[in-house]
Design a protein around this motif. Structure first.
Motif, PDB file in Angstrom:
ATOM      1  N   ARG A  20      72.411  64.728  30.817  1.00  0.00           N
ATOM      2  CA  ARG A  20      71.334  65.764  30.292  1.00  0.00           C
ATOM      3  C   ARG A  20      70.057  65.433  29.693  1.00  0.00           C
ATOM      4  NH1 ARG A  20      75.304  66.073  27.116  1.00  0.00           N
ATOM      5  NH2 ARG A  20      74.961  64.475  25.517  1.00  0.00           N
ATOM      6  N   SER A  21      69.211  66.487  29.564  1.00  0.00           N
ATOM      7  CA  SER A  21      67.792  66.254  29.286  1.00  0.00           C
ATOM      8  C   SER A  21      67.460  66.928  28.132  1.00  0.00           C
ATOM      9  CB  SER A  21      66.763  66.349  30.094  1.00  0.00           C
ATOM     10  OG  SER A  21      66.938  65.234  31.045  1.00  0.00           O
ATOM     11  N   GLU A  22      67.130  66.668  26.839  1.00  0.00           N
ATOM     12  CA  GLU A  22      66.587  67.368  25.846  1.00  0.00           C
ATOM     13  C   GLU A  22      65.292  67.299  25.188  1.00  0.00           C
ATOM     14  OE1 GLU A  22      70.057  67.496  23.128  1.00  0.00           O
ATOM     15  OE2 GLU A  22      70.784  65.961  24.409  1.00  0.00           O
ATOM     16  N   GLU A  23      64.674  68.356  24.832  1.00  0.00           N
ATOM     17  CA  GLU A  23      63.429  67.900  23.750  1.00  0.00           C
ATOM     18  C   GLU A  23      63.750  67.931  22.377  1.00  0.00           C
ATOM     19  OE1 GLU A  23      60.042  70.488  24.689  1.00  0.00           O
ATOM     20  OE2 GLU A  23      60.823  71.067  26.676  1.00  0.00           O
ATOM     21  N   SER A  38      59.720  62.624  22.621  1.00  0.00           N
ATOM     22  CA  SER A  38      59.635  64.053  22.916  1.00  0.00           C
ATOM     23  C   SER A  38      60.920  64.488  23.805  1.00  0.00           C
ATOM     24  CB  SER A  38      58.322  64.660  23.133  1.00  0.00           C
ATOM     25  OG  SER A  38      58.034  64.266  24.304  1.00  0.00           O
ATOM     26  N   ILE A  39      60.951  63.902  24.892  1.00  0.00           N
ATOM     27  CA  ILE A  39      61.935  64.116  25.898  1.00  0.00           C
ATOM     28  C   ILE A  39      63.196  62.972  26.094  1.00  0.00           C
ATOM     29  CG2 ILE A  39      62.776  64.865  28.098  1.00  0.00           C
ATOM     30  CD1 ILE A  39      59.943  66.063  28.465  1.00  0.00           C
ATOM     31  N   ILE A  40      64.318  63.447  25.687  1.00  0.00           N
ATOM     32  CA  ILE A  40      65.413  62.317  25.629  1.00  0.00           C
ATOM     33  C   ILE A  40      66.457  62.900  26.846  1.00  0.00           C
ATOM     34  CG2 ILE A  40      67.413  61.460  24.325  1.00  0.00           C
ATOM     35  CD1 ILE A  40      64.960  60.348  23.264  1.00  0.00           C
ATOM     36  N   ASP A  41      66.689  61.707  27.474  1.00  0.00           N
ATOM     37  CA  ASP A  41      67.733  62.006  28.648  1.00  0.00           C
ATOM     38  C   ASP A  41      69.130  61.074  28.091  1.00  0.00           C
ATOM     39  OD1 ASP A  41      66.178  63.265  30.378  1.00  0.00           O
ATOM     40  OD2 ASP A  41      65.479  61.120  31.497  1.00  0.00           O
ATOM     41  N   THR A  42      70.010  61.871  28.164  1.00  0.00           N
ATOM     42  CA  THR A  42      71.417  60.994  28.006  1.00  0.00           C
ATOM     43  C   THR A  42      71.744  60.654  29.205  1.00  0.00           C
ATOM     44  OG1 THR A  42      71.903  62.609  26.156  1.00  0.00           O
ATOM     45  CG2 THR A  42      73.832  61.590  27.133  1.00  0.00           C
ATOM     46  N   VAL A  43      72.188  59.263  29.530  1.00  0.00           N
ATOM     47  CA  VAL A  43      72.542  58.546  30.526  1.00  0.00           C
ATOM     48  C   VAL A  43      73.685  57.957  30.295  1.00  0.00           C
ATOM     49  CG1 VAL A  43      70.167  58.093  31.389  1.00  0.00           C
ATOM     50  CG2 VAL A  43      71.461  56.504  29.785  1.00  0.00           C
ATOM     51  N   THR A  44      74.525  57.792  31.473  1.00  0.00           N
ATOM     52  CA  THR A  44      75.826  57.246  31.605  1.00  0.00           C
ATOM     53  C   THR A  44      76.134  56.283  32.706  1.00  0.00           C
ATOM     54  OG1 THR A  44      78.347  57.960  31.662  1.00  0.00           O
ATOM     55  CG2 THR A  44      76.971  59.279  33.033  1.00  0.00           C
ATOM     56  N   HIS A  45      77.035  55.409  32.506  1.00  0.00           N
ATOM     57  CA  HIS A  45      77.330  54.227  33.647  1.00  0.00           C
ATOM     58  C   HIS A  45      78.840  53.964  33.581  1.00  0.00           C
ATOM     59  CE1 HIS A  45      77.014  50.602  35.679  1.00  0.00           C
ATOM     60  NE2 HIS A  45      75.674  50.762  35.844  1.00  0.00           N
ATOM     61  N   VAL A  54      68.171  58.045  25.863  1.00  0.00           N
ATOM     62  CA  VAL A  54      66.861  57.179  26.174  1.00  0.00           C
ATOM     63  C   VAL A  54      65.653  58.228  26.599  1.00  0.00           C
ATOM     64  CG1 VAL A  54      68.381  55.306  26.871  1.00  0.00           C
ATOM     65  CG2 VAL A  54      67.276  57.096  28.555  1.00  0.00           C
ATOM     66  N   GLY A  55      64.402  57.523  26.418  1.00  0.00           N
ATOM     67  CA  GLY A  55      63.205  58.282  26.896  1.00  0.00           C
ATOM     68  C   GLY A  55      63.308  58.411  28.502  1.00  0.00           C
ATOM     69  N   THR A  56      62.409  59.412  28.885  1.00  0.00           N
ATOM     70  CA  THR A  56      62.423  59.386  30.348  1.00  0.00           C
ATOM     71  C   THR A  56      61.880  58.155  31.085  1.00  0.00           C
ATOM     72  OG1 THR A  56      60.208  60.660  30.236  1.00  0.00           O
ATOM     73  CG2 THR A  56      62.256  62.081  29.964  1.00  0.00           C
TER      74      THR A  56
END
Length: 124
Positions: A20-23, A38-45, A54-56
Motif C-alpha cells: 500500500r502507498s499513502e500520502e 510525504s509518501i509512505i509505503d507499507t511493506v511486508t516480508h 517506510v518512505g519510497t
C-alpha cells in the motif's frame, strides 16, 4: 516507530513487497528514521512478523531482486559484485572505484551516501 532499522539484525534488507502507498504530511520512515516523509509505503516480508511503514526511497531498496541487483529510483539497476577479494558497486555498466568488505556494507554506503542525498554515483 522512529528506530533506525537498516543496521539491526533480523530485519531482511531485500525481498519486501509494497502492499500500500499513502500520502502523509509528516510521517517518519520506520526503516531509516527520516522525518517529514510525504509518501509512505507499507511493506511486508514473509520472514518478518510485522509490516513496516517506510518512505519510497527505503521501499525501493527493500524490494531488491534475488540476484543481488537493486532497482534504484534514479539510477536504474545497481549491482554489488565481488572484485579481487572485496566488493564493488556497478551502476549500469560502470564499476565504481570504492571497495567494500561486504555486500551489506556496499549497499548501506550506496543508500546513505548516494540515494538519500540525491548524488550522482558516477561523479562521487
Amino acid at each position: 516507530m522512529g528506530q533506525y532499522k537498516w543496521t539491526k539484525k533480523g530485519i531482511p534488507h531485500g525481498g519486501w513487497l509494497v502492499i500500500r502507498s499513502e500520502e502523509h504530511m509528516y510521517e517518519t520512515c520506520e526503516m531509516c528514521s527520516k522525518p517529514g516523509v510525504s509518501i509512505i509505503d507499507t511493506v511486508t516480508h514473509p520472514d518478518y512478523p510485522e509490516d513496516l511503514r517506510v518512505g519510497t526511497t527505503c521501499s525501493k531498496h527493500m524490494e531488491s531482486n534475488p540476484n543481488g541487483a537493486m532497482r534504484m529510483p534514479v539510477n536504474g539497476y545497481v549491482f554489488v559484485i565481488p572484485f579481487k577479494g572485496k566488493y564493488r558497486i556497478r551502476v549500469e555498466k560502470t564499476l565504481l572505484d570504492k571497495e567494500f568488505s561486504s555486500t551489506e556494507e556496499a549497499l548501506k554506503w550506496y543508500i546513505f551516501e548516494i540515494e538519500l542525498q540525491n548524488k550522482d554515483p558516477l561523479n562521487f
